[in-house]
Structures are given as C-alpha cells and as structure tokens.
Design an enzyme around this catalytic site. Structure first.
Site, PDB file in Angstrom:
ATOM      1  N   ASN A 210       5.344  14.102   8.382  1.00 40.39           N
ATOM      2  CA  ASN A 210       5.604  12.735   8.848  1.00 40.39           C
ATOM      3  C   ASN A 210       7.094  12.576   9.091  1.00 40.39           C
ATOM      4  OD1 ASN A 210       6.927  11.583   6.377  1.00 40.39           O
ATOM      5  ND2 ASN A 210       4.960  12.187   5.486  1.00 40.39           N
ATOM      6  N   LYS A 289      -1.744  33.116  11.431  1.00 43.14           N
ATOM      7  CA  LYS A 289      -1.574  32.102  12.475  1.00 43.14           C
ATOM      8  C   LYS A 289      -2.884  31.910  13.243  1.00 43.14           C
ATOM      9  CE  LYS A 289       1.085  31.076  16.582  1.00 43.14           C
ATOM     10  NZ  LYS A 289       1.933  31.614  17.631  1.00 43.14           N
ATOM     11  N   ILE A 307      -0.053   9.996  -6.280  1.00 38.02           N
ATOM     12  CA  ILE A 307       0.976  10.231  -7.315  1.00 38.02           C
ATOM     13  C   ILE A 307       1.351   8.934  -8.019  1.00 38.02           C
ATOM     14  CG2 ILE A 307       3.309  11.134  -7.745  1.00 38.02           C
ATOM     15  CD1 ILE A 307       2.935  12.830  -5.152  1.00 38.02           C
ATOM     16  N   LYS A 337      -1.456  -3.149  -2.319  1.00 34.76           N
ATOM     17  CA  LYS A 337      -1.069  -1.849  -2.902  1.00 34.76           C
ATOM     18  C   LYS A 337      -0.529  -2.046  -4.311  1.00 34.76           C
ATOM     19  CE  LYS A 337      -0.344   0.819   1.247  1.00 34.76           C
ATOM     20  NZ  LYS A 337       0.501   1.269   2.326  1.00 34.76           N
TER      21      LYS A 337
HETATM   22  O1  PMT Z   1      12.781   8.685   4.422  1.00 31.94           O
HETATM   23  P1  PMT Z   1      13.274   7.669   5.440  1.00 31.94           P
HETATM   24  O2  PMT Z   1      13.338   8.246   6.829  1.00 31.94           O
HETATM   25  O3  PMT Z   1      14.553   7.014   5.003  1.00 31.94           O
HETATM   26  O4  PMT Z   1      12.153   6.512   5.517  1.00 31.94           O
HETATM   27  C1  PMT Z   1      11.955   5.679   4.445  1.00 31.94           C
HETATM   28  C2  PMT Z   1      10.458   5.410   4.204  1.00 31.94           C
HETATM   29  C3  PMT Z   1       9.899   4.608   5.362  1.00 31.94           C
HETATM   30  C4  PMT Z   1       9.679   6.735   4.055  1.00 31.94           C
HETATM   31  C5  PMT Z   1      10.389   4.612   2.841  1.00 31.94           C
HETATM   32  O5  PMT Z   1      11.137   3.430   2.957  1.00 31.94           O
HETATM   33  C6  PMT Z   1       8.950   4.283   2.484  1.00 31.94           C
HETATM   34  O6  PMT Z   1       8.366   3.294   2.927  1.00 31.94           O
HETATM   35  N1  PMT Z   1       8.304   5.164   1.654  1.00 31.94           N
HETATM   36  C7  PMT Z   1       6.884   5.077   1.325  1.00 31.94           C
HETATM   37  C8  PMT Z   1       6.101   5.696   2.450  1.00 31.94           C
HETATM   38  C9  PMT Z   1       4.607   5.708   2.176  1.00 31.94           C
HETATM   39  O7  PMT Z   1       4.028   6.739   2.019  1.00 31.94           O
HETATM   40  O8  PMT Z   1       4.082   4.492   2.075  1.00 31.94           O
HETATM   41  P2  PMT Z   1       2.495   4.223   1.796  1.00 31.94           P
HETATM   42  O9  PMT Z   1       2.374   2.753   2.078  1.00 31.94           O
HETATM   43  O10 PMT Z   1       1.663   5.154   2.582  1.00 31.94           O
HETATM   44  O11 PMT Z   1       2.332   4.557   0.280  1.00 31.94           O
HETATM   45  C10 PMT Z   1       2.453   3.587  -0.752  1.00 31.94           C
HETATM   46  C11 PMT Z   1       3.094   4.188  -1.975  1.00 31.94           C
HETATM   47  O12 PMT Z   1       2.264   5.184  -2.542  1.00 31.94           O
HETATM   48  C12 PMT Z   1       4.445   4.855  -1.756  1.00 31.94           C
HETATM   49  O13 PMT Z   1       5.285   4.536  -2.852  1.00 31.94           O
HETATM   50  C13 PMT Z   1       4.116   6.349  -1.757  1.00 31.94           C
HETATM   51  O14 PMT Z   1       5.201   7.139  -2.238  1.00 31.94           O
HETATM   52  C14 PMT Z   1       2.949   6.394  -2.720  1.00 31.94           C
HETATM   53  N2  PMT Z   1       1.966   7.462  -2.491  1.00 31.94           N
HETATM   54  C15 PMT Z   1       1.259   7.524  -1.327  1.00 31.94           C
HETATM   55  C16 PMT Z   1       0.286   8.482  -1.155  1.00 31.94           C
HETATM   56  C17 PMT Z   1       0.064   9.417  -2.190  1.00 31.94           C
HETATM   57  N3  PMT Z   1      -0.838  10.367  -2.046  1.00 31.94           N
HETATM   58  N4  PMT Z   1       0.775   9.346  -3.314  1.00 31.94           N
HETATM   59  C18 PMT Z   1       1.715   8.382  -3.490  1.00 31.94           C
HETATM   60  O15 PMT Z   1       2.358   8.336  -4.539  1.00 31.94           O
END
Ligand code: PMT
Length: 406
Positions: A210, A289, A307, A337
């Site tokens: 991503n 590959k 996580i 969330k």
């Molecule tokens: O890295 P940059 O380019 O500076 O961009 C910043 C950012 C946009 C990545 C950052 O500000 C941000 O929003 N990070 C969270 C991105 C994300 O995965 O969001 P989500 O809405 O999909 O997930 C919600 C939360 O669950 C997040 O805290 C994520 O870390 C966590 N998560 C998600 C999926 C997973 N399998 N495990 C997790 O812990």
C-alpha cells in the site's frame, strides 16, 4: 495556560509586519509570569517603535551593537547570559538565514550566538519564501542544532496571499514557550508505535502493498521521544531514517509485524497503531516467479491478524490508540473502529487526497475518545504528531488506573 514564572525571556523582534503582534506577545509573556527584555533589530524598529516595547516590557529596548545608550561593549554577553530562553518573533526569512549560517552582524544574532539558552523561532513570511528550498534548508539546519520552530501557521498573509507563513498568535507562542519549561509529558512511559506499510509476498518478485510512506508513524515516534517516552518503533519497509534514540524493529509482512508487536507489547504502556497493515495476504507464496502463461489467474487471500484488536484484547493491555484511514464518512467509520476494538482513542485521517493521509508531508486528524475529541488542523506531520502525543498524554494521565504502574 502553563506558566513562565520568573523566567527571563529575551524577545527578538525582526522586520516583518507580524512585529505588530509582538507587542501583544510581550503582554502575554508577562501575564504568564515572565520577565521580558526586547531586542529590536533595525528593520523591526521600522514596524514598531522601541518606546512601545519599553512601555510594555518595563525595560529599555536593546537595538544596535555598541549603542552609546546601551550597557557598553559587553551588552550582548550580558543579555546572552541573562536569558533563560530566546524567542525570535517574528523570525523573518533573512534572520533565519543569518542564524542558520552563524552570522553575528547585529545585536540579536550576536546574542543568539553567544547564548546557551534554548532558541525558539516564530517564522513569519510570504508562503513562497517559506517554501523556498533555501529557507527550508536553513530551517532544517537550525532544527538539527536544537532550535524550536513555533509555526508558521496556514492562513491569510499580509501580502494578500494565503498559505503557510503566518506567525502564530501571541497566546499560542506564549503557551509553546511555557511548554519548553514543562516536565516532559511522557517521562518514563514506554510507547510502542507501528509505522509504514506491510508487504504481502505473492512470489519472490511480487507483493501486495500500500502507499504508506511511514512518515506519520515516524513523526509520532519522534514526538513521543521528544515528550520523554522510551519508544519502540515497529516499522514496515520505508525509506526513512528513524529518529535517533528510538528502538527500531524492522518487519515486512503483517504476520511479522504481529509477531514483533506481540512479543514486546506487554512491556509497554501506550500502543499507537499508525501502520497501514494489509488486511489480507496470499494464502500461498509461490516459491518461484509466477509465469504469465495463463490468460486469467486467481489469487486466493486470507485474513491477516488484527494487530490492534489483539493488543487491545490483552488482559494487561496498554493504552491503545488506533488510526483510521478513511475515504468517506470519516468520523462514523472511525467511531465504529474505536468501539469495535475497545480502543482508548482513535486518530482518523482522510486518505486519497493530496495534502493528507498517505505519502504527503502534511496531514490533519480527527482524534476521538470516549466522550470527546479534537480536530487537529492541516499541518506538517511532525506538528500534527506533537499535538496527537499531547492528547494521548492527557488521556493516558486521566485513565481510571492512572498512578498505578501496573
Ligand atoms: O505512512 P504515511 O504515508 O505517512 O501515511 C499515514 C497513514 C495514512 C498510513 C496513517 O496516518 C494511517 O491512517 N494509518 C492507519 C492505516 C490503516 O491501516 O488504517 P485502517 O483504517 O485500515 O486500520 C485501522 C487500524 O487498525 C490502524 O491503526 C491499523 O494500524 C490497525 N490494523 C489494521 C489491520 C490489521 N490487520 N491490523 C491492524 O492493527
């Protein structure tokens, strides 16, 4: 408002229209308990008279080197020793350039060079001047040497344009200056931050990834470190250098991030999930590959561990802060969330726009907690992270079991 009781503030006023706001700044600093002495540059004196600053500060205003009205040849040394902190507000592009190059061609720059007091700068200039690579480099050099940058803010500028370059308001400056003397917000607190993307391998050359650059998470780690915390940064693959003093654990996939976090998280007090963790990974990683011999192919995916959810569900859980990356109905999705995972706080950002979210140097956040919230306006990720860490520290201090070390 935090206090500046008995602190000696040396205020440098240089030549910009924002110097008019510095008169009010003197008042705010004195209201906060500081003793203020003003050094007015020649250009600064074109905007506000020494008399105004004399009346407001209650002290004669220093201006030129070797001033017959001054305290003799050693005036710069006297003032350099007197100051507990030096605040230059407004700091013009020219003054920033002179300070960055270590010039001592007037009383203010000579004092800055001769003093061991912390230096804070409140830049004020046209947005093109602020964006100019020369100014950026000068600012970075000063920051590396330990100078504190207060602002600038985004908004209407005296030149009629609008953008970054506006000096912060006097109340904000007085507050930030007082913050320099406050005890570190997170002294002795152990913080874990996840940052960057996770990459899910399909075969030895391809992966699902991503657009996360890691900038936001790294800025949070730096801000927590600055607030006195002991910081562990669990980082996906990025091109960034981690802040000096942070323990870094490098991972590639969500499974690796999960393992790294779960292994260490019981030793931490606050967990911040800023990483963009892939929700799914290929069921199988091909050993070789994959060839392009098929017209159509299907990739089977399975869900990665959540996580943040797992950390939040631990018996001895840290204070949990999630991020939410949303393209629509930001607040609503973020709230869902937060409650779904039982988080203490969530920082929602809008993604898919040039100035915020992924990859950009700036961001804005809507920070939510049970019963409250605060919008952090668009600013550099470093500034946004500083405010987020302040909010985390406040909420962490207010948790029901605050005071017990667990
Ligand atoms: O890295 P940059 O380019 O500076 O961009 C910043 C950012 C946009 C990545 C950052 O500000 C941000 O929003 N990070 C969270 C991105 C994300 O995965 O969001 P989500 O809405 O999909 O997930 C919600 C939360 O669950 C997040 O805290 C994520 O870390 C966590 N998560 C998600 C999926 C997973 N399998 N495990 C997790 O812990």
């Amino acid at each position: 408002m935090q206090r500046l009781n008995g602190k000696h503030v040396l205020l440098g006023v240089t030549g910009g229209i924002a110097a008019c706001k510095s008169a009010d700044l003197v008042r705010r600093l004195r209201e906060a308990g500081a003793e203020v002495r003003v050094v007015l540059t020649e250009a600064g004196a074109r905007f506000v008279t020494p008399l105004a600053f004399e009346a407001l500060s209650g002290h004669p205003v220093a201006g030129r080197m070797f001033d017959p009205q001054g305290r003799g040849a050693m005036e710069h040394i006297d003032l350099a020793r007197w100051a507990d902190v030096i605040l230059v507000a407004p700091a013009t592009a020219h003054t920033i350039a002179r300070l960055s190059h270590g010039l001592a061609d007037d009383l203010l720059t000579t004092i800055c060079l001769a003093s061991s007091a912390p230096l804070a700068l409140a830049p004020a200039m046209n947005r093109q001047m602020w964006d100019n690579p020369a100014t950026r480099a000068n600012v970075e050099r000063l920051r590396e040497r330990g100078a504190h940058l207060f602002g600038p803010a985004d908004g209407e500028l005296a030149c009629g344009e609008s953008g970054m370059g506006r000096m912060l308001e006097p109340t904000q400056l007085a507050e930030l200056l007082a913050g320099l003397f406050a005890a570190p917000l997170l002294a002795g607190v152990r913080v874990m931050v996840t940052a960057g993307p996770t990459l899910e391998d399909i075969d030895p050359v391809r992966y699902i990834g991503n657009r996360s650059s890691g900038k936001m998470g790294y800025a949070v780690a730096a801000a927590a470190l600055q607030a006195g915390a002991e910081v562990t940064l669990v980082s996906g693959e990025t091109c960034l250098s981690p802040p000096c003093g942070v323990t870094v654990v490098r991972v590639r996939s969500a499974a690796e991030m999960y393992a790294a976090v779960m292994q260490r998280v019981t030793h931490c007090d606050i967990f911040v999930g800023a990483a963009a963790v892939a929700d799914y990974r290929p069921v199988r990683r091909a050993g070789q590959k994959i060839k392009r011999d098929r017209v159509r192919m299907e990739l089977q995916l399975e869900r990665n561990p959540d996580i943040l959810g797992e950390v939040s569900a631990l018996d001895r859980r840290p204070f949990c802060v999630g991020f939410a990356a949303e393209t629509e109905r930001v607040t609503e999705h973020a709230r869902a969330k937060m409650s779904g995972r039982g988080l203490d706080m969530i920082a929602a950002n809008r993604v898919g726009e040039p100035d915020s979210g992924f990859e950009s140097d700036t961001n804005s956040l809507e920070v939510l907690w049970n019963g409250g919230g605060e919008a952090i306006p668009l600013a550099t990720k470093e500034r946004v992270a500083q405010r987020l860490v302040e909010l985390i520290a406040q909420r962490y201090g207010k948790r029901p079991f605050a005071g017990s070390t667990g």
